[in-house]
Design an enzyme around this catalytic site. Structure first.
Site: not given
Ligand code: IMP
Length: 190
Positions: A54, A113-114, A142
């Protein structure tokens, strides 16, 4: 009713810090991204924006309305298996796009992107469908958290390793409709 105001979600008092990115800063950056994308895709046909639900729904709505080139909009919904707020790296497809992807110019529109696992999953999924081109547009990154390198072609902002909410981003499905992006206080989830 004439005097009725649009209700916006009000944070639980004390749960969010001052805004990290205010409405005006976000608006200006989204405008710049839209101008860049409009220029880059000016001579290409059939651009399809794929918003990741979402979290990207507000970013995509604002971005798409500022594009000056023809485009279509579709959505995909994913769920990541999280332990608390920490991603385990496993991603599950909940809802696929409806529009055909093969032979089209695909721009994935993601909120943040985390670790990079979600975007990597999306890149692999769409590559397999043989699009004419595949790029990514991400509002927030991040970089300190990255576990897998993923290409971000259009980036809004780099942010530090904090949990942010608002402008589509949530914590436990809350705060998505805050008009700005704020840092959630650690006390709110620890
Ligand atoms: P990744 O797969 O670790 O890159 O995470 C991506 C997903 O984690 C994003 O699409 C978000 O849904 C969620 N996410 C990561 N960090 C945050 C944040 O600081 N706030 C809200 N959602 C986050």
């Amino acid at each position: 009713m004439a005097n009725e105001r649009v209700t916006r979600e009000i944070p639980i008092p004390g749960s969010v810090e001052r805004s990290l990115l205010d409405e005006e800063t976000i608006r200006r950056r989204v405008e710049e991204l839209a101008a860049q994308i409009s220029a880059d895709y000016a001579d290409r046909e059939s651009l399809l924006l794929v918003g990741v639900l979402k979290g990207a729904f507000i970013f995509l709505a604002d971005l798409a309305r500022r594009l000056t080139i023809p485009h279509h909009v579709d959505f995909i919904a994913l769920s990541s298996y999280n332990r608390g707020m920490v991603s385990t790296g496993a991603v599950r497809l909940i809802m696929d796009t409806r529009a055909p992807v093969t032979g089209r110019h695909i721009l994935i529109v993601e909120d943040i992107v985390d670790t990079g696992h979600t975007l990597k999953y999306l890149m692999d999924t769409f590559h397999a469908r043989q699009p004419a081109s595949l790029r990514t547009c991400v509002l927030l990154s991040k970089p300190e958290q990255r576990e897998i390198e993923v290409p971000i072609d259009y980036l809004g902002f780099e942010i530090p390793n904090v949990w942010v909410v608002g402008y589509g981003l949530d914590f436990a499905d809350r705060y998505r409709t805050l008009p700005y992006i704020a840092v959630l206080k650690r006390e709110a989830y620890e």
